[in-house]
Design an enzyme around this catalytic site. Sequence first.
Site, PDB file in Angstrom:
ATOM      1  N   GLU A 178      13.109 -27.254  72.866  1.00 32.98           N
ATOM      2  CA  GLU A 178      13.226 -27.038  74.316  1.00 32.98           C
ATOM      3  C   GLU A 178      12.870 -25.606  74.715  1.00 32.98           C
ATOM      4  O   GLU A 178      13.721 -24.832  75.164  1.00 32.98           O
ATOM      5  CB  GLU A 178      14.625 -27.449  74.773  1.00 32.98           C
ATOM      6  CG  GLU A 178      14.839 -28.939  74.520  1.00 32.98           C
ATOM      7  CD  GLU A 178      16.252 -29.421  74.813  1.00 32.98           C
ATOM      8  OE1 GLU A 178      17.006 -28.704  75.474  1.00 32.98           O
ATOM      9  OE2 GLU A 178      16.595 -30.537  74.355  1.00 32.98           O
ATOM     10  N   HIS A 380      25.823 -44.413  76.583  1.00 28.93           N
ATOM     11  CA  HIS A 380      25.578 -43.006  76.234  1.00 28.93           C
ATOM     12  C   HIS A 380      26.450 -42.599  75.060  1.00 28.93           C
ATOM     13  O   HIS A 380      27.655 -42.866  75.059  1.00 28.93           O
ATOM     14  CB  HIS A 380      25.875 -42.105  77.443  1.00 28.93           C
ATOM     15  CG  HIS A 380      25.520 -40.668  77.207  1.00 28.93           C
ATOM     16  ND1 HIS A 380      26.382 -39.633  77.490  1.00 28.93           N
ATOM     17  CD2 HIS A 380      24.395 -40.104  76.704  1.00 28.93           C
ATOM     18  CE1 HIS A 380      25.781 -38.482  77.162  1.00 28.93           C
ATOM     19  NE2 HIS A 380      24.590 -38.745  76.699  1.00 28.93           N
ATOM     20  N   HIS A 381      25.844 -41.992  74.058  1.00 26.06           N
ATOM     21  CA  HIS A 381      26.572 -41.442  72.915  1.00 26.06           C
ATOM     22  C   HIS A 381      26.184 -39.981  72.754  1.00 26.06           C
ATOM     23  O   HIS A 381      25.166 -39.680  72.134  1.00 26.06           O
ATOM     24  CB  HIS A 381      26.190 -42.174  71.624  1.00 26.06           C
ATOM     25  CG  HIS A 381      26.714 -43.570  71.523  1.00 26.06           C
ATOM     26  ND1 HIS A 381      26.157 -44.500  70.675  1.00 26.06           N
ATOM     27  CD2 HIS A 381      27.750 -44.190  72.136  1.00 26.06           C
ATOM     28  CE1 HIS A 381      26.829 -45.647  70.774  1.00 26.06           C
ATOM     29  NE2 HIS A 381      27.796 -45.481  71.668  1.00 26.06           N
ATOM     30  N   GLU A 382      26.970 -39.073  73.296  1.00 24.62           N
ATOM     31  CA  GLU A 382      26.736 -37.649  73.008  1.00 24.62           C
ATOM     32  C   GLU A 382      27.525 -37.315  71.756  1.00 24.62           C
ATOM     33  O   GLU A 382      28.736 -37.548  71.710  1.00 24.62           O
ATOM     34  CB  GLU A 382      27.189 -36.783  74.187  1.00 24.62           C
ATOM     35  CG  GLU A 382      27.104 -35.282  73.934  1.00 24.62           C
ATOM     36  CD  GLU A 382      25.704 -34.825  73.534  1.00 24.62           C
ATOM     37  OE1 GLU A 382      24.781 -34.960  74.354  1.00 24.62           O
ATOM     38  OE2 GLU A 382      25.529 -34.345  72.388  1.00 24.62           O
ATOM     39  N   HIS A 460      18.134 -38.019  72.808  1.00 23.40           N
ATOM     40  CA  HIS A 460      17.987 -36.644  73.315  1.00 23.40           C
ATOM     41  C   HIS A 460      18.328 -35.665  72.195  1.00 23.40           C
ATOM     42  O   HIS A 460      19.036 -36.018  71.262  1.00 23.40           O
ATOM     43  CB  HIS A 460      18.862 -36.417  74.545  1.00 23.40           C
ATOM     44  CG  HIS A 460      18.183 -36.915  75.790  1.00 23.40           C
ATOM     45  ND1 HIS A 460      17.977 -36.126  76.892  1.00 23.40           N
ATOM     46  CD2 HIS A 460      17.630 -38.109  76.068  1.00 23.40           C
ATOM     47  CE1 HIS A 460      17.329 -36.836  77.814  1.00 23.40           C
ATOM     48  NE2 HIS A 460      17.109 -38.045  77.343  1.00 23.40           N
ATOM     49  N   GLU A 461      17.782 -34.465  72.303  1.00 19.22           N
ATOM     50  CA  GLU A 461      17.840 -33.494  71.191  1.00 19.22           C
ATOM     51  C   GLU A 461      17.431 -34.231  69.914  1.00 19.22           C
ATOM     52  O   GLU A 461      18.172 -34.281  68.925  1.00 19.22           O
ATOM     53  CB  GLU A 461      19.233 -32.848  71.051  1.00 19.22           C
ATOM     54  CG  GLU A 461      19.644 -32.042  72.244  1.00 19.22           C
ATOM     55  CD  GLU A 461      20.092 -32.935  73.405  1.00 19.22           C
ATOM     56  OE1 GLU A 461      19.597 -32.746  74.527  1.00 19.22           O
ATOM     57  OE2 GLU A 461      20.923 -33.838  73.192  1.00 19.22           O
ATOM     58  N   GLU A 479      13.737 -37.294  74.130  1.00 18.06           N
ATOM     59  CA  GLU A 479      13.499 -36.051  74.867  1.00 18.06           C
ATOM     60  C   GLU A 479      12.557 -35.211  74.001  1.00 18.06           C
ATOM     61  O   GLU A 479      11.400 -35.567  73.850  1.00 18.06           O
ATOM     62  CB  GLU A 479      14.858 -35.386  75.128  1.00 18.06           C
ATOM     63  CG  GLU A 479      14.815 -34.264  76.139  1.00 18.06           C
ATOM     64  CD  GLU A 479      16.164 -33.579  76.259  1.00 18.06           C
ATOM     65  OE1 GLU A 479      16.530 -33.203  77.371  1.00 18.06           O
ATOM     66  OE2 GLU A 479      16.849 -33.395  75.231  1.00 18.06           O
ATOM     67  N   GLU A 485      16.206 -31.509  83.373  1.00 19.61           N
ATOM     68  CA  GLU A 485      17.519 -30.846  83.403  1.00 19.61           C
ATOM     69  C   GLU A 485      17.397 -29.333  83.517  1.00 19.61           C
ATOM     70  O   GLU A 485      18.255 -28.684  84.115  1.00 19.61           O
ATOM     71  CB  GLU A 485      18.328 -31.230  82.153  1.00 19.61           C
ATOM     72  CG  GLU A 485      17.675 -30.809  80.851  1.00 19.61           C
ATOM     73  CD  GLU A 485      18.436 -31.260  79.604  1.00 19.61           C
ATOM     74  OE1 GLU A 485      19.413 -32.000  79.740  1.00 19.61           O
ATOM     75  OE2 GLU A 485      18.039 -30.860  78.501  1.00 19.61           O
TER      76      GLU A 485
HETATM   77  C1  NOJ Z   1      21.553 -33.037  76.966  1.00 24.62           C
HETATM   78  C2  NOJ Z   1      20.725 -34.156  77.486  1.00 24.62           C
HETATM   79  O1  NOJ Z   1      19.357 -33.820  77.460  1.00 24.62           O
HETATM   80  C3  NOJ Z   1      21.185 -34.480  78.877  1.00 24.62           C
HETATM   81  O2  NOJ Z   1      20.355 -35.463  79.443  1.00 24.62           O
HETATM   82  C4  NOJ Z   1      22.615 -34.928  78.835  1.00 24.62           C
HETATM   83  O3  NOJ Z   1      23.072 -35.137  80.142  1.00 24.62           O
HETATM   84  C5  NOJ Z   1      23.497 -33.863  78.170  1.00 24.62           C
HETATM   85  N1  NOJ Z   1      22.937 -33.451  76.922  1.00 24.62           N
HETATM   86  C6  NOJ Z   1      24.900 -34.377  77.920  1.00 24.62           C
HETATM   87  O4  NOJ Z   1      24.874 -35.380  76.947  1.00 24.62           O
HETATM   88 CA    CA Z   2      18.288 -31.741  76.269  1.00 29.83          CA
END
Ligand code: NOJ
Ligand code: CA
Length: 680
Positions: A178, A380-382, A460-461, A479, A485
């Site tokens: 990024e 969603h899985h962060e 993402h990431e 991503e 963002e």
């Molecule tokens: C980074 C992601 O790119 C974003 O889309 C997301 O909202 C945040 N992390 C939280 O998970």
């Molecule tokens: Ca990101």
Amino acid sequence: MKRSLVPLFVLLTAGLSLPQALAKTVELSSPDNTITVSINDDKQPNYQITFNGGTVITPSKLGMLFKETHGFGEGFKISSVARNQVNANWELPWGERKTVNDHHNELLVTFSTERDEASRYQVRFRAFNDGVGFRYEVSKQSGLEQVEIIDELTEFSLENAKEATAWWIPARGWNRYEYIYDTTDVESVGNAHTPFTFKLPSGTHVSIHEAALVDYAAMTLKQHRPGKLKADLTPWSDGTLVKTQTDFKTPWRTIQISKDAVGLLNSDLILNLNEPNKLGDVSWVEPGKYVGIWWGMHIAENTWGSGEKHGATTSETIRYMDFAAKHGFDGVLVEGWNIGWDGDWFNNGDLFNFTQGYDDFDIEKVTKHGANKGVRLIGHHETSGSVTNYRDQIPDAFALYEKHGVRQVKTGYVADGGDIKRIDDKGIVRKEWHDGQFMVNEYLHSVTEAAKHKISINTHEPIKATGLRRTYPNWIAREGARGQEYNAWGTPPNPPEHAAILPYTRMLSGPMDFTPGIFDMGFNGLGDKTNRPQTTLAKQLALYVVLYSPIQMAADLPRNYEANLPAFQFIKDVPTDWQESIALAGEIGDYVAFARKEREGNDWYLGALTDENARELTLELDFLDKGKRYEAQIYRDGKDAEWADNPYDMIIEQKKVSAKDSLTLPLATSGGVAIRFKAL
Ligand code: NOJ
Ligand code: CA
């Protein structure tokens, strides 16, 4: 067809020692003969590439070194070659086009040396009309079973690197992929991620990347000597680059080559070098458009964590589902519904629970509500990079989502580069890179586990894309570059040229979940130029066509779409799955124009955008179906539009056109144009 080796009558002399064996050169050309690869075994196995008679890659080393045994390199000689040709079509279940043509010539070169152990290595080359791929194939042989790779010797050498221009982002940095793209001469590149794209003084455009990155470390490029870019594999936490066993094959090293910038965009080389679909019936993989409880958190109107501003509540989700149903969207992404977001979620990944929701979120209720309206919850899985915590919960987490009709999950690995936390089998905490071999495998594990539940993954990431969507079509997007963002809190946000560089760099690797469609550029007032999209409104629409993804988000808040329904119409109309895609025009970092035809229909769409410079584009409409008439519904920058102070000046107009016509389109500073050609 077998061709004999072409001997090069060169006598090798090493210092004053006696003459060595004759060096050999073998050649492989692309089907149209514009590209030639020459492989040579003078001292060290090496290759070079020419295009239209000009040099693209000067002699560059091949090889790899192992920890415990000899590797492949100096002293190996070409002992045999085998040739093959392919010209076949295959189909993408979803994509930029339905039918892909794989037309290449292949040369499998066997190198050997007189040694009693591990004396035979193969390099498979494929030459397409749009570039070259090669990979190492290492078979089981005496003394070679478990292998630890400590160096890959592959080089990509250029002449006149000082005169070649590269668009690149740094590798091995804290911010993963990024970064804002740098434009420099190739000699000024330090350590870069791929796709690594550059333009030679001759005008030839080249992009170095890799295809089918499986069970191996990602390849980044390091300036070894001026003009000599060397494969630099991302290491494990213990310093090893790759841990594997024979037989193994490396990912393909790819060199896309074109006479112009647009040619790179029309290349299918990366996909062609991946294995066919391994998942069988993938009718459950659903391209589509979505909205979500998302931007509100990024502009600090809501929070992921619990409390007064909690975004992911039952009532808010139902409101989004109603909005989605009303305007024809397929899904609603909800972030922040599950336990773990309170406090410093960036650094507390171990607290995430992927099956337990906050009290104000009722998954049963929202998914039932959605089902009645034809809208799915997008999960969603962060993980915040705590991958052991995630892996342990994966079976239950996907089972829960499957039970509630979820077909798509966005995953996240927010953690600094080199700071992914895993706990090894001795219970020791190890810190890994997002693009090392461990994580390459971990990302794919999440995708294959998801497939068991008919779930598609939007990472993402992520690890960079290398075309694995062909093999695992449920890896639907990712991503892997600065997305929208950054325009909420980026400081700096994505500069006007960002979206004019992405197509030629990041997008060559595959779909991106950029999340276009911000309508309110002034959430902090238009004057706050550093916390807002640096684009016009028309450019936000153009992104839907320019930045390909089978899933596209309408990223802004519903109220901002309700306030501008005429412009919103384009987002409602634009498909995300295409019969055909054609890059029409462009220069890297300046502008780009794409035309795409919808699948299962007759309409065409066009998106074009520019960097900080206003410009006028005249585009021939000869891509349209011959003999058909269309109503062009044009969304373009108005006369006074410019991104900084007048981003909303947009004209929506209709014109009757056919393939014989051309359109002259004015683009404002950081502006764009989006067109639907509705077949009449
Ligand atoms: C980074 C992601 O790119 C974003 O889309 C997301 O909202 C945040 N992390 C939280 O998970
Ligand atoms: Ca990101």
